[in-house]
Design a protein around this motif. Structure first.
Motif: not given
Length: 204
Positions: A17-35
Motif C-alpha cells: 500500500a502507498a499513500s492515497g486511496k487505492g494506491a500501491y507500489q510493487g515489484e515483479i520478478t521472474g516469469g515470462t511474457i509471451d506477446p
C-alpha cells in the motif's frame, strides 16, 4: 489486449500500500511474457518496479531478457479505464540471426541494438525506434557475387560493414524503414527508404 492475446506466466508479484486511496507500489520478478506474435520473442522477466494510482499503472524501471542474451530496459504507463499504454526503452545484445529468417541469417551477421517506443494512443498499436548493427558482415548476396565476377575481385563478395543503421516503424500497415544506411568503407554504400508488408518490399 486490443491487438490480441498476451500471456504472462510464472511471475512473482509483491504489492505494498502507498499513500492515497487505492494506491500501491510493487515489484515483479521472474516469469515470462509471451506477446503471441510470431515476429516477437518470448520475454524473460528479471525485475519490474512500478506503482498503481487512480486507475493507472506506471512502470518506473523494467529489466527484461529476450533471445539468447538480449537485454531490455524500459519504462512506461497503462491506463486501465481507457486501455491505452505507452512504453519506451532500448534493447541490445541481440544477434542478427536471431531475428532474421533462415535465408537472410546466412547473409547478414552482427550485433543489433535499438531504441523502441510502443503505444496505442491512436487506438492502434504503433512501434518505432532507431536500430544499429555493429560488427556486421554482408555476404552470399547474388548481386555482390555478380559485381565481384564483373570486376574480377573477391573484395566485395564478403563486406565488413563500417555503418549499418535505420529508423523503423511498425503498424498494421507493416514495417517502414527510413534513413536506411548500409556501407562498407571504400567499397559500397546503400541509402534509402523502404516498406515491408507481408512478403512485399517497396522503396528506393
Amino acid at each position: 489486449t486490443r491487438e490480441g492475446e498476451l500471456a504472462a506466466r510464472g511471475m512473482r508479484v509483491r504489492l505494498d500500500a502507498a499513500s492515497g486511496k487505492g494506491a500501491y507500489q510493487g515489484e515483479i520478478t521472474g516469469g515470462t511474457i509471451d506477446p503471441a506474435k510470431d515476429w516477437l520473442p518470448e520475454i524473460r522477466v528479471e525485475k519490474v518496479r512500478g506503482s498503481f494510482r487512480n486507475g493507472s499503472a506506471f512502470i518506473t524501471a523494467a529489466k527484461l531478457k529476450a533471445y539468447a542474451a538480449g537485454r531490455i530496459n524500459g519504462y512506461g504507463e497503462w491506463n486501465s479505464d481507457t486501455g491505452t499504454y505507452a512504453l519506451e526503452g532500448e534493447i541490445d545484445g541481440v544477434k542478427c540471426d536471431e531475428i532474421l529468417n533462415e535465408s537472410w541469417a546466412k547473409r547478414l551477421t552482427g550485433d543489433i541494438s535499438s531504441t523502441f517506443s510502443v503505444n496505442n494512443i491512436s487506438g492502434k498499436m504503433v512501434m518505432d525506434g532507431d536500430l544499429v548493427i555493429r560488427n556486421g558482415t554482408l555476404t552470399s548476396l547474388p548481386m555482390l557475387d555478380a559485381l565481384a565476377a564483373y570486376a574480377d575481385t573477391r573484395r566485395i563478395r564478403v563486406l565488413p560493414l563500417s555503418e549499418a543503421r535505420t529508423k523503423w516503424r511498425y503498424s498494421e500497415d507493416g514495417f517502414l524503414f527510413t534513413a536506411f544506411v548500409m556501407a562498407s568503407e571504400g567499397l559500397i554504400r546503400m541509402e534509402g527508404n523502404f516498406s515491408n508488408k507481408g512478403r512485399k518490399i517497396d522503396g528506393r
